[in-house]
Design a protein around this motif. Sequence first.
Motif, mmCIF file in Angstrom:
data_model
loop_
_atom_site.group_PDB
_atom_site.id
_atom_site.type_symbol
_atom_site.label_atom_id
_atom_site.label_comp_id
_atom_site.label_asym_id
_atom_site.label_seq_id
_atom_site.Cartn_x
_atom_site.Cartn_y
_atom_site.Cartn_z
ATOM 1 N N ARG A 198 0.842 -1.184 0.000
ATOM 2 C CA ARG A 198 0.000 0.000 0.000
ATOM 3 C C ARG A 198 0.879 1.237 0.000
ATOM 4 N N ILE A 199 0.562 2.189 -0.864
ATOM 5 C CA ILE A 199 1.248 3.474 -0.914
ATOM 6 C C ILE A 199 0.277 4.515 -0.382
ATOM 7 N N THR A 200 0.700 5.232 0.653
ATOM 8 C CA THR A 200 -0.181 6.218 1.275
ATOM 9 C C THR A 200 0.511 7.573 1.346
ATOM 10 N N ILE A 201 -0.279 8.595 1.657
ATOM 11 C CA ILE A 201 0.233 9.950 1.793
ATOM 12 C C ILE A 201 -0.480 10.621 2.957
ATOM 13 N N SER A 215 -3.871 7.382 -4.810
ATOM 14 C CA SER A 215 -4.932 6.753 -5.602
ATOM 15 C C SER A 215 -4.618 6.680 -7.091
ATOM 16 N N GLY A 216 -4.760 5.488 -7.655
ATOM 17 C CA GLY A 216 -4.762 5.323 -9.102
ATOM 18 C C GLY A 216 -3.439 5.502 -9.801
ATOM 19 N N VAL A 217 -2.308 5.464 -9.077
ATOM 20 C CA VAL A 217 -1.010 5.639 -9.739
ATOM 21 C C VAL A 217 -0.477 4.297 -10.222
ATOM 22 N N ARG A 218 0.396 4.363 -11.200
ATOM 23 C CA ARG A 218 0.984 3.140 -11.756
ATOM 24 C C ARG A 218 2.212 2.743 -10.930
ATOM 25 N N TYR A 231 -1.819 -0.766 -11.109
ATOM 26 C CA TYR A 231 -2.267 0.508 -10.542
ATOM 27 C C TYR A 231 -2.677 0.312 -9.086
ATOM 28 N N THR A 232 -2.480 1.339 -8.290
ATOM 29 C CA THR A 232 -3.062 1.327 -6.959
ATOM 30 C C THR A 232 -4.564 1.579 -7.068
ATOM 31 N N LYS A 255 1.224 8.393 -13.988
ATOM 32 C CA LYS A 255 0.228 8.253 -15.050
ATOM 33 C C LYS A 255 -0.958 7.576 -14.407
ATOM 34 N N ASN A 256 -2.033 8.312 -14.181
ATOM 35 C CA ASN A 256 -3.126 7.824 -13.363
ATOM 36 C C ASN A 256 -4.099 6.984 -14.167
ATOM 37 N N GLU A 257 -4.750 6.045 -13.486
ATOM 38 C CA GLU A 257 -5.741 5.211 -14.163
ATOM 39 C C GLU A 257 -6.915 6.036 -14.688
ATOM 40 N N LYS A 258 -7.110 7.252 -14.171
ATOM 41 C CA LYS A 258 -8.145 8.144 -14.686
ATOM 42 C C LYS A 258 -7.758 8.736 -16.038
ATOM 43 N N GLY A 259 -6.489 8.605 -16.414
ATOM 44 C CA GLY A 259 -6.039 9.076 -17.722
ATOM 45 C C GLY A 259 -5.097 10.251 -17.668
ATOM 46 N N PHE A 260 -5.084 11.025 -16.570
ATOM 47 C CA PHE A 260 -4.210 12.199 -16.519
ATOM 48 C C PHE A 260 -2.788 11.799 -16.134
ATOM 49 N N ALA A 261 -1.848 12.660 -16.499
ATOM 50 C CA ALA A 261 -0.437 12.411 -16.203
ATOM 51 C C ALA A 261 0.173 13.654 -15.578
ATOM 52 N N ILE A 262 1.068 13.432 -14.621
ATOM 53 C CA ILE A 262 1.802 14.517 -13.980
ATOM 54 C C ILE A 262 3.233 14.445 -14.476
ATOM 55 N N GLY A 263 3.653 15.449 -15.235
ATOM 56 C CA GLY A 263 4.958 15.402 -15.872
ATOM 57 C C GLY A 263 5.871 16.524 -15.442
#
Length: 525
Positions: A198-201, A215-218, A231-232, A255-263
């Motif tokens: 589990r990855i938490t913040i 949530s939802g990260v690869r 994915y989480t 790259k989130n399972e919702k489709g958005f990416a943080i670059g």
Amino acid sequence: MKKTFFTCLTVCLTLLSCSKNGVEGVRTSEDSSRLSHGMIVLGERLNNPYTVENVRDAYTGVYPTRSSSDIQTTHLYVRFLPKTEADFRTLEAYGVSLLDHPMDYRIVQDGDYYHDPQLPQEQITWQYAVVDKAFHFPSGVYYEVIDECCLTENLSYTRAMEGVDWAAVEKEAYRISGNEQMYEACFTKAGEVQPTGRITICDPDYLSGRPVGLSGVRIMTNIFVKFATTYTDRDGYYTIPKKYNGKPYYRVVFKNEKGFAIGFNWVLVPASVSTLGKNGPEGLDYCITRDSDYELFTRGIVNNAAYEYFNRCDKSDLDIALPPSNLRFWMFKHLNVSSAVMLQQGAFYYSTLIGNTLGEYTKLLELFSPDITIGTKDYGQPYHIYASVVHEMAHASHFSSVGTGYWDIYIKDILEGYVRSGFTDPYGNGTEENAGYCAVGEMWAYYLSSKLFEDRYHKGFATFGSGNWFYPQILASLGERGFSPNDIFSVLTEGVHDCEKLKNALIEKFPSRRQVVEQVFERYE
């Protein structure tokens, strides 16, 4: 050249901004305490134990009476050289998971990214992957096959080969490939296990600082070309779909399972990566805190804010349009301003205003154009970052409703306001030709971000942006009088681009509440 480009781009995106608003492990190894966010440093190339040749030699070494032809190619270890964002999208559409560094080199120092020194800094670097032997390579994307490999897990022909101790074959493959010391140092005696964790913040101002899921990260894991991703879930739990009996590298890919990416890792890749080091095969639990690791913490706050926003757009909650699913976030650690320029969605990058600002670098902007930029300078107060994210996501939902033509006018007005004010104020004073676009867009974003912020943090703050000439408290007052976010959003169409049109659209849509609408708007006229 790359650094000069990003310097210019940072200045440009600062002008376009519209809102002013550590790792602690439970199961961690010695590597996880040395997280690095620089470029990966590679050592010598290693002999890949999973090549068909090595596995055949290992197989016949363990079972001398058997034929080496029993061992077949199951996968290909390849590298791609994407030229554009479209190439990345093509590979992703084909189900390819990519690493920006080779898997068969010793990692001297881990990090978040790698760029091949033989390629220009402004060019996308090689991307490495493991694909099925029957993979159909997309036309137009250059690739090279590095090795033919045999990865035996879950394959029908290996299950049919009764009596084979594949763990012994794997160990022998490490020995004959010269990696015996690595095997002895890293592999366990407990047999293969499937990593789970589990990855938490921890946001200190949310739920009294209790950990919540990332949530939802690869999540990526690999030992050489034994490579897997998953994915989480909403609560941060993950299970890797491959078994290991050694210590794989763990990485979080935003790259989130919702489709958005943080670059924006100072490299031209769609999504940032945070390395978690080499850890045990049973899995890894991580709790990310404000006091531990800046990059991982701020990426996590942005990720969860965006993930939560996507969920809240549902009909059972806000019931408003989703932002485009393939949103691209770029984060700037030295800025405290954010923007929703929606460049990847086709808005504004071709404008002469940006061209004049970036000059020769304008074409580079087209490679991985951001939609939303987030300044994370105030990361010590993560609720500031949350407020910025949901403000810009509210803009992104508005963009989904009105399209690029509307957005071009809107962002042009913001940029021109900055220029007129000597780069101090994006909003002007309300007398500009297209000030109405600014008024409607900012009223909506400030109103919705204030609502979501209060829902989450319960700090009792006034409506954000209430000191501006366009009065977002108009929408807040309507909300207090029974108008839902969906009621307000439903009239934010392409033709509604000033306060008067907004008022008239609300009256037309909700004639029974005409008096309420008129009273609220008149209060601020």
